[in-house]
Design a protein around this motif. Structure first.
Motif, PDB file in Angstrom:
ATOM      1  N   PRO A  74       7.187  -7.675  -4.006  1.00 23.69           N
ATOM      2  CA  PRO A  74       6.078  -6.289  -3.713  1.00 23.69           C
ATOM      3  C   PRO A  74       6.694  -5.013  -3.584  1.00 23.69           C
ATOM      4  N   MET A  75       5.783  -4.154  -4.265  1.00 21.98           N
ATOM      5  CA  MET A  75       6.240  -2.795  -4.429  1.00 21.98           C
ATOM      6  C   MET A  75       5.711  -1.834  -3.119  1.00 21.98           C
ATOM      7  N   LYS A  76       6.427  -0.742  -2.975  1.00 16.65           N
ATOM      8  CA  LYS A  76       5.976   0.035  -1.617  1.00 16.65           C
ATOM      9  C   LYS A  76       4.509   0.714  -2.400  1.00 16.65           C
ATOM     10  N   LYS A  77       3.760   1.215  -1.081  1.00 15.65           N
ATOM     11  CA  LYS A  77       2.374   1.790  -1.434  1.00 15.65           C
ATOM     12  C   LYS A  77       2.633   2.924  -2.289  1.00 15.65           C
ATOM     13  N   SER A  78       1.639   3.109  -3.257  1.00 13.14           N
ATOM     14  CA  SER A  78       1.536   4.301  -4.230  1.00 13.14           C
ATOM     15  C   SER A  78       0.213   4.295  -4.622  1.00 13.14           C
ATOM     16  N   VAL A  79      -0.400   5.548  -4.762  1.00 16.49           N
ATOM     17  CA  VAL A  79      -1.878   5.563  -5.296  1.00 16.49           C
ATOM     18  C   VAL A  79      -1.627   5.345  -6.618  1.00 16.49           C
ATOM     19  N   PRO A  80      -2.517   4.510  -7.196  1.00 20.50           N
ATOM     20  CA  PRO A  80      -2.672   4.176  -8.558  1.00 20.50           C
ATOM     21  C   PRO A  80      -3.472   5.389  -9.246  1.00 20.50           C
ATOM     22  N   GLN A  81      -2.885   5.736 -10.570  1.00 18.61           N
ATOM     23  CA  GLN A  81      -3.575   6.826 -11.202  1.00 18.61           C
ATOM     24  C   GLN A  81      -4.336   6.409 -12.330  1.00 18.61           C
ATOM     25  N   ALA A  82      -3.977   5.267 -13.056  1.00 19.44           N
ATOM     26  CA  ALA A  82      -4.613   4.723 -14.173  1.00 19.44           C
ATOM     27  C   ALA A  82      -4.475   2.974 -14.570  1.00 19.44           C
ATOM     28  N   VAL A  83      -5.449   2.463 -15.094  1.00 24.59           N
ATOM     29  CA  VAL A  83      -5.349   1.096 -15.461  1.00 24.59           C
ATOM     30  C   VAL A  83      -5.527   1.024 -17.011  1.00 24.59           C
ATOM     31  N   TYR A  84      -4.489   0.005 -17.437  1.00 21.53           N
ATOM     32  CA  TYR A  84      -4.478  -0.310 -18.939  1.00 21.53           C
ATOM     33  C   TYR A  84      -4.578  -1.588 -18.995  1.00 21.53           C
ATOM     34  N   ILE A  85      -5.489  -2.125 -19.913  1.00 18.59           N
ATOM     35  CA  ILE A  85      -5.757  -3.525 -20.500  1.00 18.59           C
ATOM     36  C   ILE A  85      -5.668  -3.514 -21.905  1.00 18.59           C
ATOM     37  N   PRO A  86      -4.513  -3.707 -22.554  1.00 18.36           N
ATOM     38  CA  PRO A  86      -4.165  -3.768 -24.106  1.00 18.36           C
ATOM     39  C   PRO A  86      -5.244  -4.546 -24.782  1.00 18.36           C
ATOM     40  N   ARG A  87      -5.524  -5.697 -24.248  1.00 20.95           N
ATOM     41  CA  ARG A  87      -6.308  -6.660 -24.799  1.00 20.95           C
ATOM     42  C   ARG A  87      -7.969  -6.010 -25.286  1.00 20.95           C
ATOM     43  N   ILE A  88      -8.241  -5.369 -24.462  1.00 27.86           N
ATOM     44  CA  ILE A  88      -9.561  -4.611 -24.779  1.00 27.86           C
ATOM     45  C   ILE A  88      -9.686  -3.053 -24.985  1.00 27.86           C
ATOM     46  N   PRO A 125      -2.070  -1.341  -6.038  1.00 24.10           N
ATOM     47  CA  PRO A 125      -1.864  -2.218  -6.888  1.00 24.10           C
ATOM     48  C   PRO A 125      -0.113  -2.426  -7.140  1.00 24.10           C
ATOM     49  N   GLY A 126       0.417  -3.467  -6.732  1.00 23.96           N
ATOM     50  CA  GLY A 126       1.694  -3.517  -6.374  1.00 23.96           C
ATOM     51  C   GLY A 126       2.158  -3.970  -5.178  1.00 23.96           C
ATOM     52  N   GLN A 127       1.649  -3.595  -4.054  1.00 21.49           N
ATOM     53  CA  GLN A 127       1.578  -4.188  -2.757  1.00 21.49           C
ATOM     54  C   GLN A 127       1.404  -5.605  -2.515  1.00 21.49           C
ATOM     55  N   ARG A 128       1.767  -6.192  -1.463  1.00 18.98           N
ATOM     56  CA  ARG A 128       1.460  -7.544  -1.179  1.00 18.98           C
ATOM     57  C   ARG A 128      -0.075  -7.526  -0.787  1.00 18.98           C
ATOM     58  N   GLY A 129      -0.858  -8.384  -1.189  1.00 24.83           N
ATOM     59  CA  GLY A 129      -2.436  -8.512  -1.052  1.00 24.83           C
ATOM     60  C   GLY A 129      -3.370  -8.281  -2.178  1.00 24.83           C
ATOM     61  N   PRO A 130      -4.428  -8.300  -1.991  1.00 24.57           N
ATOM     62  CA  PRO A 130      -5.373  -8.176  -3.145  1.00 24.57           C
ATOM     63  C   PRO A 130      -5.991  -6.700  -3.342  1.00 24.57           C
ATOM     64  N   ALA A 131      -5.254  -6.025  -4.393  1.00 21.13           N
ATOM     65  CA  ALA A 131      -5.712  -4.770  -4.833  1.00 21.13           C
ATOM     66  C   ALA A 131      -6.907  -4.877  -5.649  1.00 21.13           C
ATOM     67  N   VAL A 132      -7.963  -3.971  -5.349  1.00 20.18           N
ATOM     68  CA  VAL A 132      -9.292  -4.187  -5.929  1.00 20.18           C
ATOM     69  C   VAL A 132      -9.595  -3.161  -6.788  1.00 20.18           C
ATOM     70  N   ILE A 133     -10.030  -3.253  -7.996  1.00 20.08           N
ATOM     71  CA  ILE A 133     -10.590  -2.312  -8.821  1.00 20.08           C
ATOM     72  C   ILE A 133     -11.875  -2.398  -9.524  1.00 20.08           C
ATOM     73  N   THR A 134     -12.711  -1.548  -9.586  1.00 15.62           N
ATOM     74  CA  THR A 134     -14.019  -1.682  -9.985  1.00 15.62           C
ATOM     75  C   THR A 134     -14.586  -0.683 -11.094  1.00 15.62           C
ATOM     76  N   ASP A 164       3.940   7.421  -7.756  1.00 22.34           N
ATOM     77  CA  ASP A 164       5.515   7.285  -7.605  1.00 22.34           C
ATOM     78  C   ASP A 164       6.208   7.359  -9.010  1.00 22.34           C
ATOM     79  N   GLY A 165       5.235   7.665 -10.108  1.00 16.57           N
ATOM     80  CA  GLY A 165       6.134   7.248 -11.369  1.00 16.57           C
ATOM     81  C   GLY A 165       6.538   5.843 -11.724  1.00 16.57           C
ATOM     82  N   SER A 166       6.008   4.918 -10.957  1.00 14.86           N
ATOM     83  CA  SER A 166       6.212   3.512 -11.418  1.00 14.86           C
ATOM     84  C   SER A 166       5.047   2.918 -12.194  1.00 14.86           C
TER      85      SER A 166
END
Length: 231
Positions: A74-88, A125-134, A164-166
């Motif tokens: 697991p990673m430390k908490k950090s606010v997600p900035q963007a999501v990428y899905i190469p397949r689509i 996203p990256g923390q332990r547990g289910p991160a949810v994006i809609t 956090d740049g990760s």
């Protein structure tokens, strides 16, 4: 699809009640520590998305069968900035979603079309547990950010750029289409002992009378790598 003025349908399941509106999951929490007190408003809880995100991020080169057997710490908490899905071909900024006046997860706006939302009261996203994006399937004028989510396959990669740049890299475990009447609350929101990711949009047949889709498409993934891009 556009938001409907008709009442949303609620379903009691596992101590929580869920509903869908314009293909996005709304959840009323009935568990300790996640009860909405009625003080939030959409304007206060929803934060704007970042601008000028990279158009793409590098994908991992390992074969899908190797990634499916890989579980990162697991990673430390950090606010997600963007999501990428190469397949689509998705490269979308992420806004932060809170709770509306009814205690439901907010919807991202219909415009701009290429925007998704992260539920900020859950794991990042990256923390332990289910991160949810809609994200929306479509808008009044055409396809939206998750228009092709039903084309994602087991073994595909999903990348999340964080403040956090990760970068958190996930591999898809499965994709399912469900009826809104049988939404799998426990599978989507239930606690897991690894860093998980769930992407949710609408799907199935469009109900013209209700002005919404009858189902949801859900993608489940787990964290396989965390890295900081050079520079």
């Amino acid at each position: 699809m556009p938001l409907s003025s008709s009442p949303v349908q609620r379903l009691a399941l596992g101590g929580a009640a869920v509903a869908t509106l314009s293909g996005l999951l709304l959840i009323w929490f009935g568990v300790s520590g996640m009860i909405f007190d009625g003080s939030s408003s959409p304007a206060a809880a929803r934060s704007p998305a970042p601008t000028n995100i990279p158009r793409r991020l590098p994908s991992l080169t390992e074969p899908a069968d190797v990634l499916l057997r890989t579980f990162a710490q697991p990673m430390k908490k950090s606010v997600p900035q963007a999501v990428y899905i190469p397949r689509i071909g998705v490269a979308a900024p992420l806004m932060q979603l809170g709770l509306d006046a009814r205690g439901a997860i907010e919807n991202p706006p219909l415009e701009p079309a290429n925007i998704a939302g992260w539920y900020r009261h859950g794991p990042s996203p990256g923390q332990r547990g289910p991160a949810v994006i809609t994200g929306h399937l479509d808008t009044r004028s055409g396809p939206a950010v998750f228009a092709r989510l039903d084309r994602v396959r087991r073994g595909d990669q999903i990348q999340v750029m964080r403040s956090d740049g990760s970068v958190a890299v996930f591999v898809v475990d499965k994709r399912e289409r469900v009826s809104k009447k049988d939404f799998p609350t426990a599978r989507v929101y239930g606690d897991v002992d690894y860093p998980g990711l769930r992407l949710v949009t609408c799907g199935g047949v469009f109900d013209r009378a209700a002005h919404s889709y009858k189902g949801n498409t859900i993608v489940y993934a787990h964290l396989v790598r965390a890295y900081h891009p050079p520079g």
